[in-house]
Design a protein around this motif. Structure first.
Motif, mmCIF file in Angstrom:
data_model
loop_
_atom_site.group_PDB
_atom_site.id
_atom_site.type_symbol
_atom_site.label_atom_id
_atom_site.label_comp_id
_atom_site.label_asym_id
_atom_site.label_seq_id
_atom_site.Cartn_x
_atom_site.Cartn_y
_atom_site.Cartn_z
ATOM 1 N N ALA A 198 23.140 11.762 47.009
ATOM 2 C CA ALA A 198 24.247 12.105 46.641
ATOM 3 C C ALA A 198 24.893 12.523 47.938
ATOM 4 O O ALA A 198 26.172 12.256 47.903
ATOM 5 N N ILE A 199 24.340 13.170 48.831
ATOM 6 C CA ILE A 199 24.989 13.609 50.119
ATOM 7 C C ILE A 199 25.312 12.474 50.815
ATOM 8 O O ILE A 199 26.451 12.297 51.477
ATOM 9 N N LYS A 200 24.561 11.190 50.920
ATOM 10 C CA LYS A 200 25.080 10.140 51.545
ATOM 11 C C LYS A 200 26.049 9.435 51.124
ATOM 12 O O LYS A 200 26.898 8.686 51.588
ATOM 13 N N HIS A 201 26.362 9.501 49.672
ATOM 14 C CA HIS A 201 27.337 8.790 48.718
ATOM 15 C C HIS A 201 28.334 9.986 48.368
ATOM 16 O O HIS A 201 28.764 9.746 47.299
ATOM 17 N N TYR A 202 28.490 10.955 48.968
ATOM 18 C CA TYR A 202 29.197 12.221 48.535
ATOM 19 C C TYR A 202 30.545 11.943 47.978
ATOM 20 O O TYR A 202 31.196 12.608 47.232
ATOM 21 N N GLU A 203 31.465 10.998 48.836
ATOM 22 C CA GLU A 203 32.688 10.780 48.629
ATOM 23 C C GLU A 203 32.996 10.426 47.076
ATOM 24 O O GLU A 203 33.815 10.529 46.654
ATOM 25 N N VAL A 204 31.992 9.512 46.615
ATOM 26 C CA VAL A 204 32.082 9.209 45.231
ATOM 27 C C VAL A 204 31.278 9.885 44.370
ATOM 28 O O VAL A 204 32.066 10.403 43.162
ATOM 29 N N PHE A 232 17.691 17.511 37.011
ATOM 30 C CA PHE A 232 18.502 18.592 37.246
ATOM 31 C C PHE A 232 18.820 19.519 35.839
ATOM 32 O O PHE A 232 19.184 20.318 35.724
ATOM 33 N N GLY A 233 18.432 18.651 34.753
ATOM 34 C CA GLY A 233 19.138 19.401 33.326
ATOM 35 C C GLY A 233 20.479 19.171 32.875
ATOM 36 O O GLY A 233 20.526 19.011 31.722
ATOM 37 N N SER A 234 21.486 18.612 33.622
ATOM 38 C CA SER A 234 22.659 18.393 33.506
ATOM 39 C C SER A 234 23.187 17.745 34.607
ATOM 40 O O SER A 234 22.787 17.784 35.932
ATOM 41 N N TRP A 235 24.442 17.013 34.392
ATOM 42 C CA TRP A 235 25.059 16.242 35.270
ATOM 43 C C TRP A 235 25.812 17.609 36.422
ATOM 44 O O TRP A 235 25.923 17.310 37.517
ATOM 45 N N LYS A 236 26.299 18.469 35.698
ATOM 46 C CA LYS A 236 27.117 19.475 36.396
ATOM 47 C C LYS A 236 26.061 20.442 37.137
ATOM 48 O O LYS A 236 26.464 20.760 38.293
ATOM 49 N N THR A 237 24.848 20.502 36.765
ATOM 50 C CA THR A 237 24.085 21.408 37.646
ATOM 51 C C THR A 237 23.559 20.593 38.811
ATOM 52 O O THR A 237 23.459 21.233 39.915
ATOM 53 N N ASP A 241 24.067 21.677 42.646
ATOM 54 C CA ASP A 241 22.748 21.674 43.503
ATOM 55 C C ASP A 241 23.217 21.067 44.786
ATOM 56 O O ASP A 241 22.654 21.292 46.175
ATOM 57 N N VAL A 242 23.990 19.847 44.853
ATOM 58 C CA VAL A 242 24.207 18.951 45.781
ATOM 59 C C VAL A 242 25.368 19.799 46.589
ATOM 60 O O VAL A 242 25.054 19.714 47.966
ATOM 61 N N LYS A 244 25.448 23.053 47.058
ATOM 62 C CA LYS A 244 24.434 23.922 47.821
ATOM 63 C C LYS A 244 24.181 23.324 48.975
ATOM 64 O O LYS A 244 24.009 24.123 50.192
ATOM 65 N N ALA A 245 23.499 22.254 48.945
ATOM 66 C CA ALA A 245 22.568 21.514 49.837
ATOM 67 C C ALA A 245 23.398 21.242 51.030
ATOM 68 O O ALA A 245 23.113 21.135 52.074
ATOM 69 N N ARG A 246 24.666 20.850 50.854
ATOM 70 C CA ARG A 246 25.615 20.396 51.930
ATOM 71 C C ARG A 246 26.312 21.819 52.736
ATOM 72 O O ARG A 246 26.598 21.541 53.886
ATOM 73 N N GLN A 247 26.135 22.732 52.145
ATOM 74 C CA GLN A 247 26.711 24.044 52.868
ATOM 75 C C GLN A 247 25.773 24.517 54.066
ATOM 76 O O GLN A 247 24.700 24.410 54.109
#
Length: 247
Positions: A198-204, A232-237, A241-242, A244-247
């Motif tokens: 997700a981070i690698k393709h974050y713009e999308v 993750f249980g949901s798309w929103k979650t 989490d992604v 948070k991981a980028r911060q």
């Protein structure tokens, strides 16, 4: 049931308790669930593994109708005008509560075998084109027991009036097809793997809906939104989490 229920599963069963009289086939349930804001059969299968497992927890044992060969032949003769392709017969059979094509195939080996007995012209060995998403869903649910892998699926549908894997993947990712078939899915991505993708393709990823991401993932051979949902249980979650991981 022997398995201990999770809190999420218990909450779902409590929700379904007042609606269980409407739980019969997946198609009938989905129509009712859509009108009443309830989880679809796809979501229930995701949480419980199989449609019949949901029924068992709600003490709704699946009722199976068994047909002998003589009975099947009598039914086919009576409705022979509709006994053309498997696809056409299934459409008619569902409306009239008759045995589906798969029942005939299990009893006689091949669709054309029963047509030979009825002196009907054989069906062409070419799968029809242009399946809708709903039609694919019904096919997978009816024939899911044969969905072991892509190669075995194509071997199974060869010579039958059924879509190949190439047709199926126009509408669903492989893991989504396995869920529809009630198959156990072997996890291929860790949570960290999914975050890294997700981070690698974050713009999308950052602005994509589930459908937009799944389309993008299909084009780039990435894990689908359903894979994120399952982890993750949901798309929103997953998105939170992604971030948070980028911060």
């Amino acid at each position: 049931m022997d398995n201990e229920l999770t809190k999420g599963q218990q909450e779902i069963l409590e929700l379904l308790e007042n609606h269980k009289s409407h739980i019969s086939t997946t198609k009938e349930w989905d129509a009712y669930a859509k009108m009443n804001g309830l989880p679809s059969s796809f979501e229930l299968i995701h949480h419980f593994g199989k449609w019949n497992t949901v029924k068992e927890y709600l003490k709704l044992e699946p009722v199976k109708q068994f047909y002998g060969k003589d009975t099947l032949i009598d039914i086919a003769k009576k409705h022979s005008n509709y006994f053309t392709s498997q696809r056409k017969w299934n459409e008619y059979a569902r409306l009239n509560k008759l045995p589906l094509a798969i029942t005939y195939i299990k009893a006689f080996g091949k669709w054309n075998n029963i047509k030979d007995l009825l002196d009907l012209p054989p069906s062409p060995n070419v799968a029809p084109k242009g399946y809708t998403k709903d039609e694919v869903t019904m096919v997978v649910r009816e024939h899911g027991v044969y969905m072991e892998n892509r190669q075995k699926w194509d071997e199974y549908v060869k010579g039958k009036d059924l879509p190949t894997y190439k047709t199926l993947k126009k509408h669903f990712e492989w893991d989504e097809l396995l869920e529809l078939a009630g198959k156990e899915i072997k996890k291929q991505y860790t949570r960290q793997d999914l975050i890294d993708v997700a981070i690698k393709h974050y713009e999308v990823f950052k602005s994509a809906s589930r459908s937009v991401w799944t389309k993008y993932a299909r084009e780039h051979s990435l894990p689908s939104a359903q894979t994120y949902y399952r982890e993750f249980g949901s798309w929103k979650t997953a998105k939170i989490d992604v971030i948070k991981a980028r911060q």
